[in-house]
Design a protein around this motif. Structure first.
Motif: not given
Length: 197
Positions: A127-149
């Motif tokens: 349950y958690l890992l598949p959902r967490n993978d989806s969240v982490v994908d979006f978080i990593n995109r956001a972190l990669g944009s250099n718009d976040l610290i």
């Protein structure tokens, strides 16, 4: 449906599955997850105990199945603004979870997993890992944009989802889409990179 569920016993009937899941939800809401039993679910669903046990070896498997089937997914369209996509995903999930009426069950499942090792493993793996993978994908995109610290993805997750879940579960008022969006944007404002001009 897992391989075990698909191969054990006779072919499954959809209406029986639905009755079992609905009965399990009622039992979870009225008696809590600690006191949930497959026997009580069978009685409420008006099916024999073997019918339930053919589908689920224990209550943890049943809870995992209910959460997987009923809890809204974490997804949103990807645009050119990955930070806004992340915020939109979190807000949409919070709205959908609030509408589903399953927030207390989800929180109870996580609480149960703190002292139930079988529950912890079932939730983590299925349950958690598949959902967490989806969240982490979006978080990593956001972190990669250099718009976040530069912070750990888990920090972003906790700071974004934590206030939304607290608002829904504890505060309970002003959970309109506009209010949830404002809350999420405020939470993320502390993580935005401040560039000198």
């Amino acid at each position: 449906m897992s391989t075990n569920e698909a191969t054990r016993g006779r072919p499954r009937r959809a209406e029986v599955d639905t009755r079992i899941v609905d009965a399990a939800l009622v039992e979870m809401r009225t008696k809590g997850l600690t006191n949930l039993t497959l026997e009580a679910v069978a009685v409420r669903a008006e099916v024999g105990r073997p019918t339930v046990y053919r589908r689920y070896r224990n209550k943890e498997e049943l809870i995992r199945f209910v959460l997987t089937e009923k809890v809204p997914s974490l997804s949103t369209n990807k645009t050119e603004d990955p930070v806004d996509d992340l915020i939109s995903m979190a807000v949409t999930f919070a709205e959908d979870l609030d509408k589903s009426g399953l927030l207390s069950v989800v929180v109870a499942a996580h609480a149960e997993a703190r002292h139930n090792l079988v529950m912890a493993e079932v939730l983590k793996t299925d349950y958690l890992l598949p959902r967490n993978d989806s969240v982490v994908d979006f978080i990593n995109r956001a972190l990669g944009s250099n718009d976040l610290i530069d912070v750990e993805p888990e920090t972003v997750r906790d700071l974004l989802f934590g206030p939304l879940i607290y608002r829904l579960l504890v505060v309970g008022d002003d959970v309109s889409p506009r209010s949830l969006r404002m809350l999420a944007e405020t939470a993320m404002s502390g993580l935005r990179a401040h560039r000198s001009t």
